[in-house]
Design a protein around this motif. Structure first.
Motif, PDB file in Angstrom:
ATOM      1  N   UNK A   1     -30.892 -38.006 -29.447  1.00  0.00           N
ATOM      2  CA  UNK A   1     -30.495 -36.725 -30.051  1.00  0.00           C
ATOM      3  C   UNK A   1     -29.289 -36.088 -29.369  1.00  0.00           C
ATOM      4  N   UNK A   2     -29.004 -36.494 -28.132  1.00  0.00           N
ATOM      5  CA  UNK A   2     -27.836 -35.950 -27.434  1.00  0.00           C
ATOM      6  C   UNK A   2     -26.535 -36.498 -28.029  1.00  0.00           C
ATOM      7  N   UNK A   3     -26.625 -37.630 -28.723  1.00  0.00           N
ATOM      8  CA  UNK A   3     -25.437 -38.224 -29.344  1.00  0.00           C
ATOM      9  C   UNK A   3     -25.340 -37.853 -30.817  1.00  0.00           C
ATOM     10  N   UNK A   4     -26.456 -37.911 -31.518  1.00  0.00           N
ATOM     11  CA  UNK A   4     -26.455 -37.578 -32.944  1.00  0.00           C
ATOM     12  C   UNK A   4     -27.404 -36.425 -33.221  1.00  0.00           C
ATOM     13  N   UNK A   5     -26.855 -35.346 -33.736  1.00  0.00           N
ATOM     14  CA  UNK A   5     -27.689 -34.183 -34.075  1.00  0.00           C
ATOM     15  C   UNK A   5     -28.608 -34.484 -35.256  1.00  0.00           C
ATOM     16  N   UNK A   6     -28.335 -35.586 -35.958  1.00  0.00           N
ATOM     17  CA  UNK A   6     -29.163 -35.963 -37.105  1.00  0.00           C
ATOM     18  C   UNK A   6     -30.363 -36.832 -36.711  1.00  0.00           C
ATOM     19  N   UNK A   7     -30.492 -37.149 -35.431  1.00  0.00           N
ATOM     20  CA  UNK A   7     -31.605 -37.997 -34.979  1.00  0.00           C
ATOM     21  C   UNK A   7     -32.936 -37.399 -35.414  1.00  0.00           C
ATOM     22  N   UNK A   8     -33.833 -38.262 -35.879  1.00  0.00           N
ATOM     23  CA  UNK A   8     -35.121 -37.819 -36.406  1.00  0.00           C
ATOM     24  C   UNK A   8     -36.259 -38.441 -35.612  1.00  0.00           C
TER      25      UNK A   8
ATOM     26  N   UNK B   1     -23.623 -54.092 -43.742  1.00  0.00           N
ATOM     27  CA  UNK B   1     -23.560 -52.628 -43.655  1.00  0.00           C
ATOM     28  C   UNK B   1     -23.115 -52.174 -42.274  1.00  0.00           C
ATOM     29  N   UNK B   2     -23.660 -52.832 -41.239  1.00  0.00           N
ATOM     30  CA  UNK B   2     -23.315 -52.478 -39.869  1.00  0.00           C
ATOM     31  C   UNK B   2     -21.838 -52.716 -39.588  1.00  0.00           C
ATOM     32  N   UNK B   3     -21.361 -53.903 -39.935  1.00  0.00           N
ATOM     33  CA  UNK B   3     -19.971 -54.249 -39.636  1.00  0.00           C
ATOM     34  C   UNK B   3     -18.993 -53.404 -40.457  1.00  0.00           C
ATOM     35  N   UNK B   4     -19.355 -53.082 -41.686  1.00  0.00           N
ATOM     36  CA  UNK B   4     -18.511 -52.237 -42.524  1.00  0.00           C
ATOM     37  C   UNK B   4     -18.388 -50.838 -41.927  1.00  0.00           C
ATOM     38  N   UNK B   5     -19.517 -50.310 -41.432  1.00  0.00           N
ATOM     39  CA  UNK B   5     -19.513 -48.962 -40.836  1.00  0.00           C
ATOM     40  C   UNK B   5     -18.637 -48.917 -39.590  1.00  0.00           C
ATOM     41  N   UNK B   6     -18.712 -49.952 -38.767  1.00  0.00           N
ATOM     42  CA  UNK B   6     -17.890 -50.001 -37.554  1.00  0.00           C
ATOM     43  C   UNK B   6     -16.421 -50.188 -37.900  1.00  0.00           C
ATOM     44  N   UNK B   7     -16.163 -51.019 -38.897  1.00  0.00           N
ATOM     45  CA  UNK B   7     -14.789 -51.246 -39.323  1.00  0.00           C
ATOM     46  C   UNK B   7     -14.146 -49.959 -39.825  1.00  0.00           C
ATOM     47  N   UNK B   8     -14.922 -49.167 -40.560  1.00  0.00           N
ATOM     48  CA  UNK B   8     -14.398 -47.913 -41.101  1.00  0.00           C
ATOM     49  C   UNK B   8     -13.966 -46.954 -40.001  1.00  0.00           C
ATOM     50  N   UNK B   9     -14.559 -47.107 -38.816  1.00  0.00           N
ATOM     51  CA  UNK B   9     -14.205 -46.253 -37.680  1.00  0.00           C
ATOM     52  C   UNK B   9     -13.240 -46.960 -36.726  1.00  0.00           C
ATOM     53  N   UNK B  10     -12.707 -48.111 -37.161  1.00  0.00           N
ATOM     54  CA  UNK B  10     -11.760 -48.904 -36.342  1.00  0.00           C
ATOM     55  C   UNK B  10     -12.359 -49.305 -34.995  1.00  0.00           C
ATOM     56  N   UNK B  11     -13.643 -49.621 -35.000  1.00  0.00           N
ATOM     57  CA  UNK B  11     -14.324 -50.086 -33.789  1.00  0.00           C
ATOM     58  C   UNK B  11     -14.321 -51.609 -33.793  1.00  0.00           C
TER      59      UNK B  11
ATOM     60  N   UNK C   1     -19.242 -42.833 -30.978  1.00  0.00           N
ATOM     61  CA  UNK C   1     -18.747 -42.890 -32.357  1.00  0.00           C
ATOM     62  C   UNK C   1     -19.503 -43.960 -33.139  1.00  0.00           C
ATOM     63  N   UNK C   2     -19.715 -45.123 -32.524  1.00  0.00           N
ATOM     64  CA  UNK C   2     -20.422 -46.221 -33.196  1.00  0.00           C
ATOM     65  C   UNK C   2     -21.868 -45.842 -33.494  1.00  0.00           C
ATOM     66  N   UNK C   3     -22.543 -45.212 -32.530  1.00  0.00           N
ATOM     67  CA  UNK C   3     -23.935 -44.804 -32.735  1.00  0.00           C
ATOM     68  C   UNK C   3     -24.036 -43.831 -33.909  1.00  0.00           C
ATOM     69  N   UNK C   4     -23.159 -42.833 -33.945  1.00  0.00           N
ATOM     70  CA  UNK C   4     -23.180 -41.859 -35.040  1.00  0.00           C
ATOM     71  C   UNK C   4     -22.877 -42.512 -36.381  1.00  0.00           C
ATOM     72  N   UNK C   5     -21.911 -43.423 -36.391  1.00  0.00           N
ATOM     73  CA  UNK C   5     -21.532 -44.089 -37.643  1.00  0.00           C
ATOM     74  C   UNK C   5     -22.680 -44.930 -38.187  1.00  0.00           C
ATOM     75  N   UNK C   6     -23.358 -45.658 -37.316  1.00  0.00           N
ATOM     76  CA  UNK C   6     -24.466 -46.508 -37.758  1.00  0.00           C
ATOM     77  C   UNK C   6     -25.667 -45.671 -38.187  1.00  0.00           C
ATOM     78  N   UNK C   7     -25.931 -44.579 -37.482  1.00  0.00           N
ATOM     79  CA  UNK C   7     -27.031 -43.688 -37.876  1.00  0.00           C
ATOM     80  C   UNK C   7     -26.794 -43.148 -39.285  1.00  0.00           C
ATOM     81  N   UNK C   8     -25.541 -42.800 -39.565  1.00  0.00           N
ATOM     82  CA  UNK C   8     -25.206 -42.303 -40.908  1.00  0.00           C
ATOM     83  C   UNK C   8     -25.259 -43.423 -41.940  1.00  0.00           C
ATOM     84  N   UNK C   9     -24.748 -44.599 -41.580  1.00  0.00           N
ATOM     85  CA  UNK C   9     -24.675 -45.703 -42.542  1.00  0.00           C
ATOM     86  C   UNK C   9     -26.057 -46.116 -43.037  1.00  0.00           C
TER      87      UNK C   9
END
Length: 419
Positions: free
Chosen positions: A184-191, A371-381, A404-412
């Motif tokens: 939750x310290x990285x993503x405020x959307x953590x559930x 899905x994972x690789x697409x999400x990382x690619x979108x963030x230029x990771x 950034x990667x953790x947040x992107x994957x959580x959203x994806x």
């Protein structure tokens, strides 16, 4: 009487006020009709202090005396917890590892359980004792010496007692109120998850989640011990926290249950090693003997000039904890000196992190990797290394992109939504 195991970590028993708070939770379970086995850690910071004293006294210390010193923190907590319960009119007594006895191997500071006989504690329960307060993290060797189980050993102690005594459940009280989809310290959307399967929790724990110690989850899965993770600092009921249980208890789960990360990773590449049968054994055998915890492994075509290498050559890349890099380098240099392997260069990258997605639903769903690789690619990771198992995909990336990667994957994977 039904039996419950309750474990309180260091922050939960950090001072007398918190010990009293924990004791009130124990008393509440006694009033509900349970006999209770309480496992306690040392007060927060005490084990580090004791370790520091040992290292200052004897840099090349005797491991047996090290265990004698560092195990004392749990003894203090156990006695104070028993006294606090007695002041609340709850029949309780403390037990050190040798008094139970908690029989372990002789591997000091990394001992493993051999057996936990029930006779002594069962006899006291029969006499009217309602709470047995056990010093966690410790046991006794066949030679009669105090042993310790390694960091996080109190979690393992709790699960071992739950298995040995057939407890209805093992409640792990900590400073968080359950297991989350990510930090939750990285993503405020953590559930917070209501339930998680043993296999998922084991992967998350081994991949960097700090909620439960890996060995404790392994033991719980082996003996089908139902674990519940919940907060020491909140009022709790039967629905609180996160239940770690068998897959069959989870009616429907999301494809991905969580995103884990480990920032303390390093990537090591042996450049231009021989591409021949047995080369992997020649590399990873010495690493294992040196106690290096190798994780991700990739073998690929070397980019080096082949002029000086008439035979087939390859590059071998692996990851390990950053604090084991020096040990890994020495193991490889020694192997080269001994003629076991040969390589042109040993390249170390200590600015990497590991990010992983985990979920039992991955067994029956395609497209998770895409899905994972697409999400990382979108963030230029950029991905440096990939490894997979039946229920996880891990990637090694530059550490500066980890959050950034953790947040992107959580959203994806829309982990903020329940199944």
């Amino acid at each position: 009487m039904p039996l419950l195991v309750m474990k309180f970590g260091g922050t939960s028993v950090a001072d007398l006020a918190r010990i009293k708070n924990a004791a009130q939770k124990v008393k509440r379970e006694v009033e509900r009709g349970y006999d209770v086995i309480v496992i306690v850690s040392a007060m927060s910071g005490k084990t580090n202090e004791l370790v520091g004293w040992v290292e200052q006294t004897s840099p090349l210390f005797d491991a047996r005396e090290y265990d004698a010193v560092v195990s004392s923190g749990e003894n203090v907590t156990a006695g104070l917890m028993a006294l606090t319960l007695q002041e609340m009119d709850v029949p309780a007594r403390s037990w050190q590892g040798w008094q139970v006895p908690i029989n372990t191997t002789s591997a000091h500071s990394a001992a493993r359980f051999v057996s936990i006989p029930r006779d002594n504690i069962d006899a006291k329960f029969a006499e009217g004792m309602k709470v047995a307060v056990i010093a966690g993290f410790q046991g006794v060797s066949p030679e009669g010496r105090i042993t310790t189980l390694g960091r996080g050993g109190s979690d393992t102690t709790a699960v071992a007692f739950a298995a040995a005594f057939g407890a209805e459940r093992c409640d792990i009280y900590t400073d968080v109120d359950g297991v989350y989809t990510t930090d939750p310290r990285i993503s405020s959307k953590a559930r917070k998850l209501d339930k998680i399967a043993y296999e998922e929790m084991l992967e998350l724990a081994s991949l960097g989640a700090k909620v439960l110690q890996t060995r404790s989850v392994e033991l719980a899965m082996r003996f089908n011990v139902r674990l519940r993770v919940l907060s020491s600092f909140e009022e709790t009921d039967e629905t609180s926290g996160t239940l770690v249980c068998g897959e069959e208890e989870i009616m429907e789960s999301k494809v991905v249950s969580g995103v884990a990360y480990s920032r303390d990773e390093a990537k090591i590449t042996l450049v231009t090693v021989e591409d021949r049968p047995g080369i992997a054994a020649a590399i990873f055998g010495p690493l294992s003997e040196a106690g290096v915890n190798v994780d991700m492994i990739v073998q690929n075509i070397s980019e080096k000039d082949y002029e000086n290498h008439p035979g087939a050559v390859t590059d071998m890349t692996f990851s390990c904890p950053i604090n084991q890099v020096a040990r890994a380098k020495k193991a490889m240099e020694d192997a080269r000196t001994a003629g076991l392997i040969n390589y042109d260069d040993l390249a170390v990258d200590t600015e990497v992190a590991k990010v992983s997605v985990v979920g039992i639903g991955m067994r029956s769903h395609a497209g998770v990797a895409a899905t994972m690789f697409k999400a990382l690619s979108a963030e230029n990771v950029n991905i440096k290394v990939i490894s997979t198992s039946e229920i996880k995909i891990s990637v090694l990336i530059d550490r500066k992109y980890m959050e950034l990667a953790v947040q992107a994957l959580h959203d994806a994977f829309e982990l903020e939504k329940s199944a």
